[in-house]
Scaffold this active site. Structure first.
Site, PDB file in Angstrom:
ATOM      1  N   ASP A 249       0.850  -1.195   0.000  1.00 54.76           N
ATOM      2  CA  ASP A 249       0.000   0.000   0.000  1.00 54.76           C
ATOM      3  C   ASP A 249       0.883   1.242   0.000  1.00 54.76           C
ATOM      4  OD1 ASP A 249       0.247   1.101   3.001  1.00 54.76           O
ATOM      5  OD2 ASP A 249       0.257  -1.091   3.034  1.00 54.76           O
TER       6      ASP A 249
ATOM      7  N   ASP B 118       0.690   3.608   2.369  1.00 56.62           N
ATOM      8  CA  ASP B 118       0.552   4.175   3.701  1.00 56.62           C
ATOM      9  C   ASP B 118      -0.574   5.220   3.649  1.00 56.62           C
ATOM     10  OD1 ASP B 118       1.752   3.731   6.336  1.00 56.62           O
ATOM     11  OD2 ASP B 118       2.249   5.854   6.269  1.00 56.62           O
TER      12      ASP B 118
END
Length: 291
Positions: A210, A212
């Site tokens: 991802d 973040d």
């Protein structure tokens, strides 16, 4: 020459290695407590392997609760010469996208609730972690990733946070913009420091799940999206690991970067002042220098 034994510490999404010959889960006792799980041993392409699921099978250990000292000690007792960390991470860089791998070469340690050394009162030692990963192992991981068709980035700074919560937006922006971190995770520290104290070559393969929480188009970390990406990353991570024995070979020379002699001048407590009880616990990780 030394017989190669590749230790693999698998993080979220990687819980075993397929295809091992003479595979067996073994129990290893350590003076630092019980490791995260039994260790899967066997051979792959004629090279000895030892796989330890960092969170335990079924993911039972939170990042702060992983028995890092017991894990590294157990791998050392089994004869590991090289340790590869495979772990999930968030990314602070557009070019390091979900599904990409990063061969980490630096860390910022923001953990606060973990035992970070095998040494202490009764036997004090200071090892250098200026360069906390082994370039030779990093080369092998990069080669394995590229041969497997994985998008891989060589070099990156890993921000190790305590967790288990993900970052606030303010923290994420600070780590990215002011501190210059590239990826963020919860488990490579103190693991890398302990591996250096145990004179083990260590490499970190961070698998991006991802962006973040800093990314304006992605917002907060979505655990469902992370799990979906983890599934693809875990198969790629397993493929990378399967290619390592053929690259590293069944025998290895002394590490040209000094990883396996890190304790040579590190212990500063006078011999007559050393605590026998602590020395007994250090038999595996520091036996080479303690005699």
């Amino acid at each position: 020459m030394t017989e190669t034994l590749i230790g693999v510490v698998g993080g979220s999404g990687l819980y075993e290695i397929d295809g091992l010959q003479d595979a067996a889960w073994v129990t290893v006792e350590t003076p630092w407590g019980v490791p995260s799980d039994q260790i899967l041993t066997g051979e792959l392409d004629g090279v000895k392997m030892a796989f330890l699921p960092r969170h335990g099978r079924g993911h039972v250990h939170a990042p702060s609760d992983v028995p890092y000292r017991a894990n590294i000690d157990a791998l050392k007792r089994l004869g590991a010469t090289d340790v590869i960390s495979v772990s999930a991470c968030g990314s602070f860089r557009e070019e390091m996208a979900p599904g990409d791998f990063v061969i980490v070469d630096q860390f910022i340690d923001r953990t606060v609730a973990r035992d970070k050394s095998f040494f202490g009162s009764g036997c004090v030692a200071h090892v250098s972690v200026a360069h906390p990963t082994c370039p030779r192992l990093g080369d092998a991981c990069e080669t394995a990733a590229r041969d497997a068709g994985i998008t891989v980035h060589r070099g990156g700074t890993y921000l190790a946070m305590e967790g288990p919560q993900f970052s606030t937006v303010a923290e994420s922006k600070m780590y990215r913009e002011q501190w210059g971190a590239d990826v963020i995770g919860m488990t490579n520290m103190p693991e890398a420091k302990l591996a250096r104290e145990a004179e083990l070559c260590y490499a970190s393969v961070a698998m991006v799940t991802d962006f973040d929480s800093w990314h304006p188009d992605h917002g907060a970390v979505d655990i469902t999206a992370i799990i979906a990406t983890l599934q693809g990353n875990s198969s790629n991570g397993a493929e990378l690991v399967r290619r390592l024995p053929a690259i590293l070979g069944p025998e290895r020379s002394t590490c040209p970067h000094g990883c396996d002699t890190a304790l040579e001048y590190a212990i500063i407590t006078a011999p007559e002042k050393r605590d026998p009880a602590l020395l007994a616990k250090l038999d595996a990780v520091a036996g080479r220098v303690l005699g």
